[in-house]
Design an enzyme around this catalytic site. Structure first.
Site, PDB file in Angstrom:
ATOM      1  N   ASP A 199       0.840  -1.201   0.000  1.00 50.38           N
ATOM      2  CA  ASP A 199       0.000   0.000   0.000  1.00 50.38           C
ATOM      3  C   ASP A 199       0.876   1.252   0.000  1.00 50.38           C
ATOM      4  O   ASP A 199       2.029   1.216   0.441  1.00 50.38           O
ATOM      5  CB  ASP A 199      -0.890   0.034   1.252  1.00 50.38           C
ATOM      6  CG  ASP A 199      -1.873  -1.119   1.289  1.00 50.38           C
ATOM      7  OD1 ASP A 199      -2.180  -1.681   0.222  1.00 50.38           O
ATOM      8  OD2 ASP A 199      -2.320  -1.459   2.400  1.00 50.38           O
TER       9      ASP A 199
HETATM   10  N1  URA Z   1      -1.265  -5.954   3.859  1.00 48.89           N
HETATM   11  C1  URA Z   1      -1.740  -4.689   3.898  1.00 48.89           C
HETATM   12  O1  URA Z   1      -2.754  -4.425   4.526  1.00 48.89           O
HETATM   13  N2  URA Z   1      -1.067  -3.736   3.254  1.00 48.89           N
HETATM   14  C2  URA Z   1       0.082  -3.971   2.565  1.00 48.89           C
HETATM   15  O2  URA Z   1       0.665  -3.053   1.994  1.00 48.89           O
HETATM   16  C3  URA Z   1       0.560  -5.289   2.546  1.00 48.89           C
HETATM   17  C4  URA Z   1      -0.130  -6.256   3.199  1.00 48.89           C
END
Ligand code: URA
Length: 237
Positions: free
Chosen positions: A103
């Site tokens: 993310d």
């Molecule tokens: N899980 C998440 O919630 N975000 C990420 O970036 C990776 C795994």
């Protein structure tokens, strides 16, 4: 392979830019100046230099990036900076892409490559490549949460998560945890933590398969995988 193609692949830019360099006699092959773009070369056996510096030719490139928050895991984006923007111009030209997605607000280990097959295999749910995350959480993580993670989950919207491993490092009003999962579904760690009634406030990926985020790699820094790291990564798939 044509000389201009080799130089483009290594990251010297568009065919036009590369042709200009060759015409300007900046390029040597086995010590001899070559002024024609279309000449055939074998970069695996011949020494090709640009301005006296040997090129780093490889069919496939593999980098490990310590992703900072604020960058999206994509090669282009209309609004945000991407992880590719963190690379030096030569590396930006290598047609690399991120293996999977973190993310925008997640930090940590991200592999970048131009090897589509390896990327695909590493992400395949069939291959079960473990990813380990460190998270800071608002709320108290409790032993029952470990059980729930270990059983897997089905969210209200029908999304299912395979069993994951939750380790509680510390717990209280704010908690610290490690989460190991073999899938890579959208916002998965955040949603798993939300499922047990808490909220991720900081997330960092620290391991993928046997590949660990090196402590010496600062946020925003990257380097090529070592041969040993690459062999380990290939063993996963
Ligand atoms: N899980 C998440 O919630 N975000 C990420 O970036 C990776 C795994």
């Amino acid at each position: 392979m044509r000389l201009d193609k080799v130089l483009g692949h290594v990251g010297y830019g568009s065919r036009k830019e590369v042709q200009k360099m060759i015409k300007a006699k900046k390029v040597t092959v086995d010590g001899k100046c070559v002024a024609k773009s279309e000449v055939n070369v074998n970069p695996e056996v011949q020494e090709i230099c640009v301005s006296g510096k040997p090129i780093d030719y490889k069919e496939f490139y593999y980098y490990l990036l310590h992703k900072p928050a604020g960058y999206v895991s994509a090669t282009e984006d209309p609004r945000d900076e991407t992880v590719i923007d963190l690379l030096a111009p030569m590396d930006r030209n290598k047609e690399l892409f991120p293996v999977g997605r973190l993310d925008k607000d997640t930090e940590g280990l991200l592999v970048l490559t131009n090897n589509g097959k390896l990327a695909h295999d590493l992400l395949s749910p069939k291959k079960h490549v473990d990813k380990i995350y460190y998270a800071k959480v608002k709320g108290e993580m409790v032993p029952e949460d470990v059980e729930i993670f270990a059983q897997g989950m089905t969210l209200k919207d029908g999304t299912t998560y395979r069993p994951g491993k939750l380790e509680i490092i510390s717990s209280g009003e704010y908690s610290e945890i490690y989460v190991t999962i073999s899938e890579g579904k959208f916002h998965q760690v955040k949603k798993m933590v939300h499922y047990v009634g808490k909220e991720v406030i900081y997330l960092k990926r620290i391991q993928m398969g046997q590949l660990k985020l090196p402590e010496t790699l600062e946020l925003g820094e990257y380097r090529q995988l070592t041969n040993e790291e690459l062999i380990e990564l290939q063993k996963q798939v």
